[in-house]
Design an enzyme around this catalytic site. Structure first.
Site, short mmCIF file in Angstrom:
data_model
loop_
_atom_site.label_atom_id
_atom_site.label_comp_id
_atom_site.label_asym_id
_atom_site.label_seq_id
_atom_site.Cartn_x
_atom_site.Cartn_y
_atom_site.Cartn_z
N SER A 148 0.86 -1.20 0.00
CA SER A 148 0.00 0.00 0.00
C SER A 148 0.88 1.23 0.00
O SER A 148 2.01 1.19 0.51
CB SER A 148 -0.86 0.01 1.27
OG SER A 148 -1.45 1.28 1.45
N TYR A 161 -1.24 -0.51 10.59
CA TYR A 161 -1.50 -0.92 9.20
C TYR A 161 -0.31 -0.53 8.32
O TYR A 161 0.20 -1.36 7.55
CB TYR A 161 -2.78 -0.26 8.69
CG TYR A 161 -3.09 -0.57 7.23
CD1 TYR A 161 -3.54 -1.84 6.85
CD2 TYR A 161 -2.93 0.40 6.24
CE1 TYR A 161 -3.81 -2.12 5.51
CE2 TYR A 161 -3.21 0.12 4.90
CZ TYR A 161 -3.65 -1.14 4.55
OH TYR A 161 -3.91 -1.43 3.23
P1 NDP Z 1 -11.40 -6.10 0.40
O1 NDP Z 1 -11.81 -6.08 1.84
O2 NDP Z 1 -12.45 -5.90 -0.63
O3 NDP Z 1 -10.63 -7.44 0.07
C1 NDP Z 1 -9.84 -8.12 1.02
C2 NDP Z 1 -9.82 -9.59 0.64
O4 NDP Z 1 -9.00 -10.30 1.55
C3 NDP Z 1 -11.20 -10.23 0.67
O5 NDP Z 1 -11.33 -11.07 -0.46
C4 NDP Z 1 -11.18 -11.07 1.93
O6 NDP Z 1 -12.04 -12.19 1.72
C5 NDP Z 1 -9.70 -11.45 1.99
N1 NDP Z 1 -9.23 -11.80 3.33
C6 NDP Z 1 -9.27 -11.05 4.45
N2 NDP Z 1 -8.79 -11.74 5.48
C7 NDP Z 1 -8.44 -12.96 5.00
C8 NDP Z 1 -7.92 -14.13 5.59
N3 NDP Z 1 -7.64 -14.21 6.89
N4 NDP Z 1 -7.68 -15.21 4.80
C9 NDP Z 1 -7.96 -15.15 3.47
N5 NDP Z 1 -8.46 -14.08 2.87
C10 NDP Z 1 -8.72 -12.99 3.64
O7 NDP Z 1 -10.27 -4.97 0.30
P2 NDP Z 1 -9.18 -4.63 -0.84
O8 NDP Z 1 -9.51 -5.26 -2.12
O9 NDP Z 1 -9.01 -3.16 -0.77
O10 NDP Z 1 -7.87 -5.28 -0.21
C11 NDP Z 1 -6.95 -6.06 -0.96
C12 NDP Z 1 -5.54 -5.64 -0.59
O11 NDP Z 1 -5.30 -4.32 -1.08
C13 NDP Z 1 -5.25 -5.58 0.91
O12 NDP Z 1 -4.00 -6.17 1.17
C14 NDP Z 1 -5.22 -4.09 1.20
O13 NDP Z 1 -4.42 -3.79 2.31
C15 NDP Z 1 -4.63 -3.57 -0.09
N6 NDP Z 1 -4.84 -2.15 -0.35
C16 NDP Z 1 -6.10 -1.64 -0.47
C17 NDP Z 1 -6.27 -0.28 -0.69
C18 NDP Z 1 -7.63 0.35 -0.76
O14 NDP Z 1 -7.73 1.60 -0.73
N7 NDP Z 1 -8.71 -0.41 -0.87
C19 NDP Z 1 -5.11 0.63 -0.86
C20 NDP Z 1 -3.84 -0.02 -0.75
C21 NDP Z 1 -3.72 -1.35 -0.51
P3 NDP Z 1 -12.70 -13.03 2.93
O15 NDP Z 1 -13.22 -12.03 3.92
O16 NDP Z 1 -13.77 -13.83 2.25
O17 NDP Z 1 -11.61 -13.90 3.48
#
Ligand code: NDP
Length: 253
Positions: A148, A161
């Site tokens: 990020s 974070y």
């Molecule tokens: P979402 O919450 O939409 O997606 C997160 C995903 O991670 C979900 O599919 C969730 O699915 C999965 N997840 C969470 N915990 C677990 C776990 N313990 N095991 C397996 N899967 C898990 O958010 P984003 O798409 O934004 O996040 C994706 C990545 O992008 C993250 O690493 C985030 O830090 C990063 N990011 C996001 C930004 C933003 O502004 N959105 C900016 C910069 C980085 P489920 O709950 O079904 O497990």
């Protein structure tokens, strides 16, 4: 082969149930890769898998919790059984829980560290052998870590974070030294504010509103914008490694 073509590639995308991970899975599949989608919510994974199949792609939903060793090992077994060796791993699963440090939310800190850092390492351990073996056979092999902009830029109350994402960025950097000489590419992607479900897990109206305020000022990326980038970096010629990519909404400085 066209540089845009990922046919013949086999990918694993973590956190593929929503947001960036789901968009990445769709994009890689649209470019011809077969894709294993990992996350905890089976129904959401199946929805994405059905979309991929409806478009003529190959996909597999694998329920997995990256905070659980046995779950990640079982997921790797399921992926190997269905698809054999993987040559493209996108470490994307993550959580963002931004209470101020004064609140002492050890539960949130542990969850972020276990998902965003140790989770990445568990997935890495499960698929390193694949990436190294694929590259040794002359195939293109990619490890993509979704970090990020928070790894570099200071957002007040996002200390823990940001620290987890700084760890991912440094991990990616150092892994290049281990993997590059064996022809495995490592790409660290640092997105800025992106429209996803990430903020839905914050249990504070005030902190969620703070994010809405930021989005109002900066605008936001769509998850597909980040997915487009991942599709681009993984489809370069084998000797080209984009090691660090920062992608921001134009108004986010
Ligand atoms: P979402 O919450 O939409 O997606 C997160 C995903 O991670 C979900 O599919 C969730 O699915 C999965 N997840 C969470 N915990 C677990 C776990 N313990 N095991 C397996 N899967 C898990 O958010 P984003 O798409 O934004 O996040 C994706 C990545 O992008 C993250 O690493 C985030 O830090 C990063 N990011 C996001 C930004 C933003 O502004 N959105 C900016 C910069 C980085 P489920 O709950 O079904 O497990």
């Amino acid at each position: 082969m066209s540089y845009d073509n990922l046919s013949g590639r086999t990918a694993v995308v973590t956190g593929a149930a929503s947001g960036i991970g789901a968009a990445v899975a769709l994009r890689l599949a649209a470019r011809g890769a077969r894709v294993a989608l990992l996350a905890r919510r089976a129904d959401r994974l199946e929805t994405v898998v059905e979309k991929i199949r409806a478009g003529g792609g190959q996909a597999l939903a694998v329920v997995a919790d990256v905070t659980d060793d046995a779950s990640v090992r079982a997921a790797a077994d399921a992926v190997h059984e269905a698809f054999a060796t993987v040559d493209l791993v996108v470490n994307n699963a993550g959580v963002m829980l931004p209470h101020p440090v004064d609140d002492g939310r050890l539960d949130e800190w542990q969850r972020m560290i276990d998902t965003n850092v140790t989770g990445v390492l568990r997935v890495l351990r499960a698929f390193t052998g694949d990436l190294v073996a694929a590259a040794a056979e002359g195939r293109t092999a990619d490890l993509v870590n979704v970090s990020s902009i928070g790894a570099h830029v200071v957002f007040p109350t996002y200390a823990v974070y940001g620290a987890t994402k700084a760890a991912v960025t440094q991990l990616s950097q150092v892994l290049r030294a281990e993997f590059g000489p064996r022809d495995v590419r490592v790409t660290n992607v640092e997105p800025g504010l992106t429209e996803t479900e990430l903020a839905d897990h914050i249990d504070s109206d005030e902190l969620r509103e703070q994010i809405d305020g930021m989005l109002g000022t900066t605008g936001r990326l769509a998850a597909e914008d980040v997915a487009d980038l991942v599709g681009y970096v993984t489809s370069r010629p084998r000797h080209v490694n984009l090691r660090q990519v920062v992608v921001l909404p134009t108004r986010q400085v």
